[in-house]
Design a protein around this motif. Structure first.
Motif, PDB file in Angstrom:
ATOM      1  N   GLY A   1      51.194 118.303   2.068  1.00 41.02           N
ATOM      2  CA  GLY A   1      50.363 118.597   0.892  1.00 41.02           C
ATOM      3  C   GLY A   1      50.867 117.871  -0.343  1.00 41.02           C
ATOM      4  O   GLY A   1      50.126 117.126  -0.998  1.00 41.02           O
ATOM      5  N   PRO A   2      52.148 118.064  -0.695  1.00 36.74           N
ATOM      6  CA  PRO A   2      52.648 117.446  -1.927  1.00 36.74           C
ATOM      7  C   PRO A   2      52.629 115.913  -1.955  1.00 36.74           C
ATOM      8  O   PRO A   2      52.380 115.341  -3.003  1.00 36.74           O
ATOM      9  N   VAL A   3      52.907 115.225  -0.834  1.00 38.59           N
ATOM     10  CA  VAL A   3      52.984 113.748  -0.922  1.00 38.59           C
ATOM     11  C   VAL A   3      51.652 113.156  -1.421  1.00 38.59           C
ATOM     12  O   VAL A   3      51.634 112.437  -2.437  1.00 38.59           O
ATOM     13  N   PRO A   4      50.508 113.464  -0.775  1.00 42.51           N
ATOM     14  CA  PRO A   4      49.250 112.900  -1.310  1.00 42.51           C
ATOM     15  C   PRO A   4      48.938 113.384  -2.726  1.00 42.51           C
ATOM     16  O   PRO A   4      48.405 112.624  -3.542  1.00 42.51           O
ATOM     17  N   ALA A   5      49.309 114.625  -3.039  1.00 44.76           N
ATOM     18  CA  ALA A   5      49.050 115.128  -4.398  1.00 44.76           C
ATOM     19  C   ALA A   5      49.841 114.300  -5.411  1.00 44.76           C
ATOM     20  O   ALA A   5      49.317 113.897  -6.456  1.00 44.76           O
ATOM     21  N   MET A   6      51.106 114.018  -5.092  1.00 47.05           N
ATOM     22  CA  MET A   6      51.948 113.286  -6.047  1.00 47.05           C
ATOM     23  C   MET A   6      51.506 111.821  -6.182  1.00 47.05           C
ATOM     24  O   MET A   6      51.492 111.277  -7.288  1.00 47.05           O
ATOM     25  N   VAL A   7      51.131 111.201  -5.058  1.00 49.33           N
ATOM     26  CA  VAL A   7      50.651 109.807  -5.142  1.00 49.33           C
ATOM     27  C   VAL A   7      49.377 109.770  -5.989  1.00 49.33           C
ATOM     28  O   VAL A   7      49.193 108.879  -6.827  1.00 49.33           O
ATOM     29  N   THR A   8      48.511 110.760  -5.801  1.00 48.01           N
ATOM     30  CA  THR A   8      47.258 110.805  -6.561  1.00 48.01           C
ATOM     31  C   THR A   8      47.539 110.998  -8.048  1.00 48.01           C
ATOM     32  O   THR A   8      46.894 110.375  -8.899  1.00 48.01           O
ATOM     33  N   MET A   9      48.514 111.852  -8.370  1.00 46.52           N
ATOM     34  CA  MET A   9      48.870 112.051  -9.783  1.00 46.52           C
ATOM     35  C   MET A   9      49.348 110.749 -10.404  1.00 46.52           C
ATOM     36  O   MET A   9      48.987 110.395 -11.521  1.00 46.52           O
ATOM     37  N   LYS A  10      50.191 110.042  -9.656  1.00 49.17           N
ATOM     38  CA  LYS A  10      50.711 108.758 -10.151  1.00 49.17           C
ATOM     39  C   LYS A  10      49.554 107.780 -10.387  1.00 49.17           C
ATOM     40  O   LYS A  10      49.481 107.109 -11.415  1.00 49.17           O
ATOM     41  N   MET A  11      48.656 107.725  -9.416  1.00 52.57           N
ATOM     42  CA  MET A  11      47.517 106.809  -9.509  1.00 52.57           C
ATOM     43  C   MET A  11      46.639 107.158 -10.714  1.00 52.57           C
ATOM     44  O   MET A  11      46.175 106.290 -11.447  1.00 52.57           O
ATOM     45  N   MET A  12      46.436 108.455 -10.949  1.00 54.44           N
ATOM     46  CA  MET A  12      45.575 108.890 -12.047  1.00 54.44           C
ATOM     47  C   MET A  12      46.261 108.729 -13.405  1.00 54.44           C
ATOM     48  O   MET A  12      45.597 108.581 -14.426  1.00 54.44           O
ATOM     49  N   GLY A  13      47.618 108.840 -13.430  1.00 55.64           N
ATOM     50  CA  GLY A  13      48.336 108.814 -14.709  1.00 55.64           C
ATOM     51  C   GLY A  13      48.625 110.214 -15.217  1.00 55.64           C
ATOM     52  O   GLY A  13      48.640 110.458 -16.421  1.00 55.64           O
ATOM     53  N   LEU A  14      48.863 111.151 -14.289  1.00 59.21           N
ATOM     54  CA  LEU A  14      49.211 112.528 -14.662  1.00 59.21           C
ATOM     55  C   LEU A  14      50.720 112.714 -14.478  1.00 59.21           C
ATOM     56  O   LEU A  14      51.304 112.113 -13.570  1.00 59.21           O
ATOM     57  N   PRO A  15      51.356 113.562 -15.316  1.00 58.45           N
ATOM     58  CA  PRO A  15      52.827 113.662 -15.229  1.00 58.45           C
ATOM     59  C   PRO A  15      53.294 114.338 -13.944  1.00 58.45           C
ATOM     60  O   PRO A  15      52.837 115.425 -13.590  1.00 58.45           O
ATOM     61  N   LEU A  16      54.224 113.674 -13.275  1.00 61.23           N
ATOM     62  CA  LEU A  16      54.688 114.127 -11.960  1.00 61.23           C
ATOM     63  C   LEU A  16      55.382 115.493 -12.020  1.00 61.23           C
ATOM     64  O   LEU A  16      55.405 116.233 -11.036  1.00 61.23           O
ATOM     65  N   SER A  17      55.931 115.827 -13.193  1.00 63.12           N
ATOM     66  CA  SER A  17      56.640 117.106 -13.308  1.00 63.12           C
ATOM     67  C   SER A  17      55.698 118.284 -13.013  1.00 63.12           C
ATOM     68  O   SER A  17      56.139 119.383 -12.704  1.00 63.12           O
ATOM     69  N   GLU A  18      54.390 118.046 -13.072  1.00 63.45           N
ATOM     70  CA  GLU A  18      53.433 119.138 -12.839  1.00 63.45           C
ATOM     71  C   GLU A  18      52.956 119.191 -11.385  1.00 63.45           C
ATOM     72  O   GLU A  18      51.925 119.794 -11.086  1.00 63.45           O
ATOM     73  N   TRP A  19      53.713 118.562 -10.460  1.00 66.19           N
ATOM     74  CA  TRP A  19      53.187 118.383  -9.108  1.00 66.19           C
ATOM     75  C   TRP A  19      52.850 119.699  -8.417  1.00 66.19           C
ATOM     76  O   TRP A  19      51.861 119.792  -7.709  1.00 66.19           O
ATOM     77  N   ARG A  20      53.648 120.743  -8.640  1.00 68.34           N
ATOM     78  CA  ARG A  20      53.376 121.996  -7.925  1.00 68.34           C
ATOM     79  C   ARG A  20      52.071 122.635  -8.425  1.00 68.34           C
ATOM     80  O   ARG A  20      51.245 123.088  -7.629  1.00 68.34           O
ATOM     81  N   GLU A  21      51.873 122.595  -9.748  1.00 69.06           N
ATOM     82  CA  GLU A  21      50.645 123.162 -10.336  1.00 69.06           C
ATOM     83  C   GLU A  21      49.423 122.382  -9.880  1.00 69.06           C
ATOM     84  O   GLU A  21      48.300 122.875  -9.906  1.00 69.06           O
ATOM     85  N   PHE A  22      49.651 121.159  -9.491  1.00 68.37           N
ATOM     86  CA  PHE A  22      48.565 120.287  -9.079  1.00 68.37           C
ATOM     87  C   PHE A  22      48.282 120.459  -7.579  1.00 68.37           C
ATOM     88  O   PHE A  22      47.133 120.636  -7.152  1.00 68.37           O
ATOM     89  N   ALA A  23      49.343 120.443  -6.778  1.00 74.07           N
ATOM     90  CA  ALA A  23      49.173 120.449  -5.311  1.00 74.07           C
ATOM     91  C   ALA A  23      48.635 121.797  -4.812  1.00 74.07           C
ATOM     92  O   ALA A  23      47.742 121.839  -3.962  1.00 74.07           O
ATOM     93  N   ASP A  24      49.155 122.903  -5.334  1.00 69.37           N
ATOM     94  CA  ASP A  24      48.833 124.207  -4.745  1.00 69.37           C
ATOM     95  C   ASP A  24      47.366 124.602  -4.884  1.00 69.37           C
ATOM     96  O   ASP A  24      46.728 124.974  -3.899  1.00 69.37           O
ATOM     97  N   PRO A  25      46.771 124.552  -6.110  1.00 70.34           N
ATOM     98  CA  PRO A  25      45.357 124.961  -6.196  1.00 70.34           C
ATOM     99  C   PRO A  25      44.414 124.037  -5.426  1.00 70.34           C
ATOM    100  O   PRO A  25      43.411 124.506  -4.879  1.00 70.34           O
ATOM    101  N   LEU A  26      44.750 122.743  -5.346  1.00 69.80           N
ATOM    102  CA  LEU A  26      43.855 121.827  -4.617  1.00 69.80           C
ATOM    103  C   LEU A  26      43.777 122.215  -3.154  1.00 69.80           C
ATOM    104  O   LEU A  26      42.725 122.149  -2.525  1.00 69.80           O
ATOM    105  N   HIS A  27      44.915 122.631  -2.630  1.00 64.72           N
ATOM    106  CA  HIS A  27      44.964 123.041  -1.231  1.00 64.72           C
ATOM    107  C   HIS A  27      44.301 124.422  -1.069  1.00 64.72           C
ATOM    108  O   HIS A  27      43.426 124.602  -0.211  1.00 64.72           O
ATOM    109  N   ALA A  28      44.673 125.362  -1.952  1.00 62.68           N
ATOM    110  CA  ALA A  28      44.153 126.737  -1.836  1.00 62.68           C
ATOM    111  C   ALA A  28      42.635 126.783  -2.003  1.00 62.68           C
ATOM    112  O   ALA A  28      41.942 127.603  -1.386  1.00 62.68           O
TER     113      ALA A  28
END
Ligand code: HEM
Length: 420
Positions: free
Chosen positions: A151-178
């Motif tokens: 779950g986290p690897v694609p979320a983090m690559v997507t954040m990087k691609m979009m230009g979103l701060p990586l420090s927020e990866w958990r807040e980003f990965a969890d709701p997308l999956h849930a």
């Protein structure tokens, strides 16, 4: 009146959202393909479902008769069309829920950001995130494959691609999956929706920030500064593009990689073959895409009366393209229910067909390769706790796993420039 089996007068019993379908989809699709490759079901307000490879491809390529356009009124929360059945009451994703000529402008605008060369620029990032995520768990000898890794690897690559701060990866990965697996009637659904809304709020904030502080290599900054047809994108369009890229790209790649790693745990001879000869991995990846088809079905709207396979489709009808059924069609794939890494030709439809064919396929393929390579290098043996694993309750849109605990011999952390 047409009364043949599968016509509106003589419908089939099919609900892609049902637990029965999730448990039995291979056999159910086989039966439908044999008896009526295009059939009408009364579920969800009534829709056609296409299960043969030929019918699915014909419909996907005929954008004149089969539209992806969605309309949505945020004031009332109502709308029509789009690529999901039942209708999803959120603004449309772009370009996926548009038709030509609108589609041409948007797809042309983003195409080169997803070209193989552009994707290669993110390979080191994917490797870094996979390494850092395994460092978090490797000494314990256990992890939840989905929540800790795929779950986290694609979320983090997507954040990087979009230009979103990586420090927020958990807040980003969890709701997308849930968001994908939480039933709408569950008490926690509201907080999941709030989490997804937060993600799009963050996209809006960063987009506005990049207007003043451009950055070369991220999508939100690109959206803020480039023009489509001689004009700047509106914030709504930016959020619709972000919606398609984020929701279309993250959980799908997670599902593919989770299915593959579970299969390899159950088939040690197949795993040993891939580890001994990594040149086979791209072939295995395509076969896993075909066999598991992470995006199970997607919908279209019929724009003019059309006859297919003896059935009469009427303007305004909804129709479902069952990619997963087409990918098991014996007319196209020999022994379709077997995983065969050495298929001579594998023209699977896991990334769709026609103009909307997945723009992120090179991203998905690259992320899959990096996750598999890290697992093989650092956790060569793993055991899946099947009893504790939870498949999605509905596989109707994405066929994936909510969670999958695995056990392995504890290993050591490795040097890594990212601590998470
Ligand atoms: C294994 C992973 C993936 C699978 C199985 C998958 C599957 C698909 C499918 C079936 C479509 C066709 C939609 C239709 O015909 O209505 C599609 C379109 C799309 N995908 Fe993917 N996808 C994956 C990964 C990604 C990634 C990683 C991204 C972004 C980085 C992405 C972004 C998109 C976009 C933007 C579209 C719409 C293209 C258009 O309408 O022109 N996908 N995908």
């Amino acid at each position: 009146m047409n009364t043949q089996f599968g016509s509106k007068a003589n419908p089939i019993a099919f609900d892609h959202e049902s637990p029965e379908h999730a448990d039995n989809w291979v056999a159910e699709f086989r039966d439908m393909r044999e008896k009526c490759p295009v059939g009408w079901t009364e579920h969800h307000g009534g829709f056609w479902v296409a299960t043969s490879y030929a019918a699915v491809v014909d419909m996907a390529r005929d954008t004149g008769s089969f539209s992806s356009h969605k309309s949505f009124d945020p004031q009332t929360g109502t709308g029509s069309g789009g690529i999901t059945i039942p209708f999803t009451p959120i603004p449309r994703g772009l370009p996926v829920e548009s038709d030509p000529p609108e589609w041409n402008a948007l797809r042309g605008f983003i195409n080169r950001r997803f070209a193989p060369k552009a994707v290669e620029a993110f390979r080191d990032d994917a490797r870094l995130y996979a390494t850092a995520l395994l460092n978090r768990v490797i000494e314990t000898g256990e992890m939840d494959l989905v929540n800790d890794f795929t779950g986290p690897v694609p979320a983090m690559v997507t954040m990087k691609m979009m230009g979103l701060p990586l420090s927020e990866w958990r807040e980003f990965a969890d709701p997308l999956h849930a968001m994908v697996f939480t039933p709408k009637e569950a008490p926690e659904y509201a907080s999941v929706v709030a989490g997804v809304e937060w993600i799009f709020r963050r996209c809006a904030e960063e987009f506005v920030r990049y207007k003043d502080q451009p950055e070369e290599d991220n999508l939100l900054s690109f959206f803020a500064h480039q023009q489509v047809d001689g004009r700047k994108l509106s914030l709504d369009e930016v959020l619709s593009l972000a919606n398609n890229i984020i929701i279309g790209g993250v959980d799908t790649t997670t599902a593919l990689t989770t299915h593959a790693l579970a299969y390899l745990a159950d088939h040690p001879e197949a795993k040993a073959r891939l580890m001994a000869d990594p040149s086979l991995i791209p072939f295995a990846r395509e076969e896993f895409l075909r066999f598991f088809t992470p995006i199970h079905c997607l919908a279209r709207n019929v724009t003019q009366d059309t006859a297919i396979n003896g059935q009469d489709l009427e303007q305004g009808d909804r129709v479902m393209l069952a990619w997963a059924a087409a990918n098991r069609d014996p007319e196209i794939f020999e022994k379709p229910d077997e995983v065969q890494f050495d298929r001579s030709s594998n023209r699977h439809l896991a990334f769709g067909s026609g103009i909307h064919r997945c723009i992120g396929s090179s991203f998905a393929r690259m992320m899959f390769e990096e996750m598999i390579a890290q697992m093989f290098a650092r956790i060569p043996e793993w055991e899946v706790d099947r009893a504790a694993s939870q498949r999605y309750r509905s596989v109707g849109t994405i066929n994936g796993w909510e969670s999958m605990p695995i056990h392995f011999a504890p290993g050591s952390r490795v040097a890594c420039s990212l601590e998470i």
